[in-house]
Design a protein around this motif. Structure first.
Motif, PDB file in Angstrom:
ATOM      1  N   THR A  86       0.830  -1.206   0.000  1.00 58.33           N
ATOM      2  CA  THR A  86       0.000   0.000   0.000  1.00 58.33           C
ATOM      3  C   THR A  86       0.868   1.261   0.000  1.00 58.33           C
ATOM      4  OG1 THR A  86      -1.728  -1.168   1.232  1.00 58.33           O
ATOM      5  CG2 THR A  86      -1.817   1.235   1.233  1.00 58.33           C
ATOM      6  N   ILE A  87       1.880   1.282   0.856  1.00 56.17           N
ATOM      7  CA  ILE A  87       2.744   2.459   0.966  1.00 56.17           C
ATOM      8  C   ILE A  87       3.487   2.724  -0.338  1.00 56.17           C
ATOM      9  CG2 ILE A  87       4.805   3.373   2.121  1.00 56.17           C
ATOM     10  CD1 ILE A  87       3.862   1.820   4.637  1.00 56.17           C
ATOM     11  N   VAL A  88       4.085   1.670  -0.903  1.00 55.94           N
ATOM     12  CA  VAL A  88       4.875   1.849  -2.122  1.00 55.94           C
ATOM     13  C   VAL A  88       3.971   2.217  -3.300  1.00 55.94           C
ATOM     14  CG1 VAL A  88       6.481   0.741  -3.718  1.00 55.94           C
ATOM     15  CG2 VAL A  88       6.654   0.279  -1.282  1.00 55.94           C
ATOM     16  N   PHE A  92       4.669   5.490  -5.380  1.00 54.63           N
ATOM     17  CA  PHE A  92       4.897   5.447  -6.824  1.00 54.63           C
ATOM     18  C   PHE A  92       3.912   6.360  -7.545  1.00 54.63           C
ATOM     19  CE2 PHE A  92       4.950   3.914 -11.106  1.00 54.63           C
ATOM     20  CZ  PHE A  92       6.209   3.370 -11.307  1.00 54.63           C
ATOM     21  N   MET A  93       2.656   6.322  -7.102  1.00 49.96           N
ATOM     22  CA  MET A  93       1.642   7.161  -7.734  1.00 49.96           C
ATOM     23  C   MET A  93       1.947   8.637  -7.511  1.00 49.96           C
ATOM     24  SD  MET A  93      -1.075   6.621  -9.551  1.00 49.96           S
ATOM     25  CE  MET A  93      -2.110   7.825 -10.398  1.00 49.96           C
ATOM     26  N   ALA A 113      -2.262   4.367 -12.711  1.00 49.62           N
ATOM     27  CA  ALA A 113      -3.171   3.912 -11.657  1.00 49.62           C
ATOM     28  C   ALA A 113      -3.672   2.492 -11.951  1.00 49.62           C
ATOM     29  CB  ALA A 113      -4.349   4.871 -11.512  1.00 49.62           C
ATOM     30  N   ASP A 114      -3.974   2.224 -13.224  1.00 49.68           N
ATOM     31  CA  ASP A 114      -4.443   0.893 -13.608  1.00 49.68           C
ATOM     32  C   ASP A 114      -3.355  -0.159 -13.417  1.00 49.68           C
ATOM     33  OD1 ASP A 114      -6.938   1.789 -14.223  1.00 49.68           O
ATOM     34  OD2 ASP A 114      -6.645   1.848 -16.396  1.00 49.68           O
ATOM     35  N   LEU A 115      -2.111   0.203 -13.683  1.00 52.09           N
ATOM     36  CA  LEU A 115      -1.015  -0.743 -13.490  1.00 52.09           C
ATOM     37  C   LEU A 115      -0.865  -1.105 -12.006  1.00 52.09           C
ATOM     38  CD1 LEU A 115       1.667   0.700 -15.944  1.00 52.09           C
ATOM     39  CD2 LEU A 115       0.528  -1.515 -16.123  1.00 52.09           C
ATOM     40  N   LEU A 116      -0.949  -0.116 -11.142  1.00 49.64           N
ATOM     41  CA  LEU A 116      -0.822  -0.371  -9.710  1.00 49.64           C
ATOM     42  C   LEU A 116      -2.005  -1.178  -9.185  1.00 49.64           C
ATOM     43  CD1 LEU A 116       0.538   3.128  -8.629  1.00 49.64           C
ATOM     44  CD2 LEU A 116       1.808   0.972  -8.620  1.00 49.64           C
ATOM     45  N   THR A 178      16.064   6.603 -10.962  1.00 47.97           N
ATOM     46  CA  THR A 178      16.607   5.793  -9.863  1.00 47.97           C
ATOM     47  C   THR A 178      15.613   5.706  -8.713  1.00 47.97           C
ATOM     48  OG1 THR A 178      18.864   6.420 -10.454  1.00 47.97           O
ATOM     49  CG2 THR A 178      18.502   5.568  -8.228  1.00 47.97           C
ATOM     50  N   SER A 179      14.941   6.821  -8.420  1.00 42.10           N
ATOM     51  CA  SER A 179      13.945   6.826  -7.350  1.00 42.10           C
ATOM     52  C   SER A 179      12.766   5.911  -7.691  1.00 42.10           C
ATOM     53  CB  SER A 179      13.451   8.257  -7.105  1.00 42.10           C
ATOM     54  OG  SER A 179      12.488   8.291  -6.078  1.00 42.10           O
ATOM     55  N   PHE A 180      12.299   5.974  -8.946  1.00 45.94           N
ATOM     56  CA  PHE A 180      11.237   5.056  -9.370  1.00 45.94           C
ATOM     57  C   PHE A 180      11.706   3.608  -9.278  1.00 45.94           C
ATOM     58  CE2 PHE A 180       9.158   8.699 -11.525  1.00 45.94           C
ATOM     59  CZ  PHE A 180       7.839   8.430 -11.199  1.00 45.94           C
TER      60      PHE A 180
END
Length: 299
Positions: A86-88, A92-93, A113-116, A178-180
């Protein structure tokens, strides 16, 4: 998962729904009948001393407590992994909505959003060994996921490809990529951690040994108590048997936290919570949250 409001201590003594009592009631009735038979038969040709069974009972309680702790550790780790998911997913979003230059279009927001959402849904069904309903997945993911054996990994790959597409378009710097990537690694860790719990049960021989010991102890107990307790034997014997058998039953539920038994994790509700979180951030319509049913069961 059973979700009930806090109750008065007296009412808690008589709770039926949400307890393991309905499942083990036939076994308790059997041990009640055995206790009555032990008292009715009177002294037996052989004798069982209360002290020897009391010593065995203490050892059994210690081992059952250890097994229960081991099973609850698996349950709690599984819950932490879904909390991390949930946090990640939210993180990411958030990055996807704020970092690309120029900002994402409405269609691009919906895509990520659909990918997550698809990741949470496919992981849910993989852990429960069920088939995800393809019509419930975002249209762009249906064909990709349908042909995959490890569907959550396929969705994480699609998220990575989405990030790479933005980088090639010059909309993300290398630092942001890198952050992603760090968040994608964390998503892979969550998937791997859940798969490890689902595919590695508590050693079977250990469970069998304790299960046998619990029932043999419950079978012998009435005959050890009948001589000293008389007609009080059924009450004491059934209560002790209830304690051990109920603990054994609860432990068996908790060691597989991704199932559909009453005390397992509510993966459907957790998945819906992730869906609502990412869709709300993307300013999309929200599906309703899942609530406990009339039996206080949240799936």
């Amino acid at each position: 998962m059973i979700v009930r409001p806090r109750m008065h201590w007296l009412r808690m003594l008589f709770v039926w729904r949400g307890s393991v009592a309905p499942r083990i009631l036939p076994r308790l009735v059997f041990f009640l009948a055995l206790s009555l038979l032990a008292v009715a038969l009177g002294p037996l040709p052989f004798s069982l001393k209360e002290g020897s069974l009391a010593l065995l009972g203490v050892a059994l309680a210690i081992f059952l407590g250890f097994r229960n702790s081991t099973a609850y550790d698996r349950f709690w780790e599984a819950r932490k992994l879904w909390g991390s998911l949930t946090i990640v997913s939210r993180s990411f979003m958030r990055q996807a909505l704020t970092h690309p230059t120029p900002a994402l279009s409405t269609e691009e927001k919906r895509e990520v959003a659909d990918l997550l959402r698809a990741l949470a849904m496919t992981l849910n069904h993989q852990l429960r060994g069920t088939q995800v309903a393809l019509e419930s997945l975002p249209p762009g993911m249906r064909e990709c996921v349908a042909a995959a054996d490890h569907r959550p990994a396929k969705v994480i790959l699609a998220l990575s490809q989405w990030v790479a597409k933005l980088r090639h378009a010059g909309r993300l710097s290398e630092i942001l990529v890198t952050s992603f990537d760090d968040n994608l690694d964390r998503l892979s860790e969550v998937q791997g951690g859940c798969e490890r719990i689902a595919s590695t049960p508590i050693p079977y021989v250990y469970s069998v040994m304790l299960h046998r010991t619990v029932y043999i102890y419950s079978l012998l107990l009435p005959f050890a108590l009948a001589g000293s307790l008389g007609w009080s034997t059924p009450l004491v014997s059934v209560f002790v048997s209830y304690t051990f058998i109920a603990l054994d039953t609860v432990t068996a539920e908790l060691e597989d936290p991704f199932g559909r038994e009453p005390n397992d994790l509510p993966l459907d509700a957790l998945t819906r919570a992730i869906e609502r979180a990412v869709l709300e951030m993307a300013d999309e319509p929200l599906p309703p949250p899942l609530r406990p049913d009339d039996k206080f069961l949240l799936t």
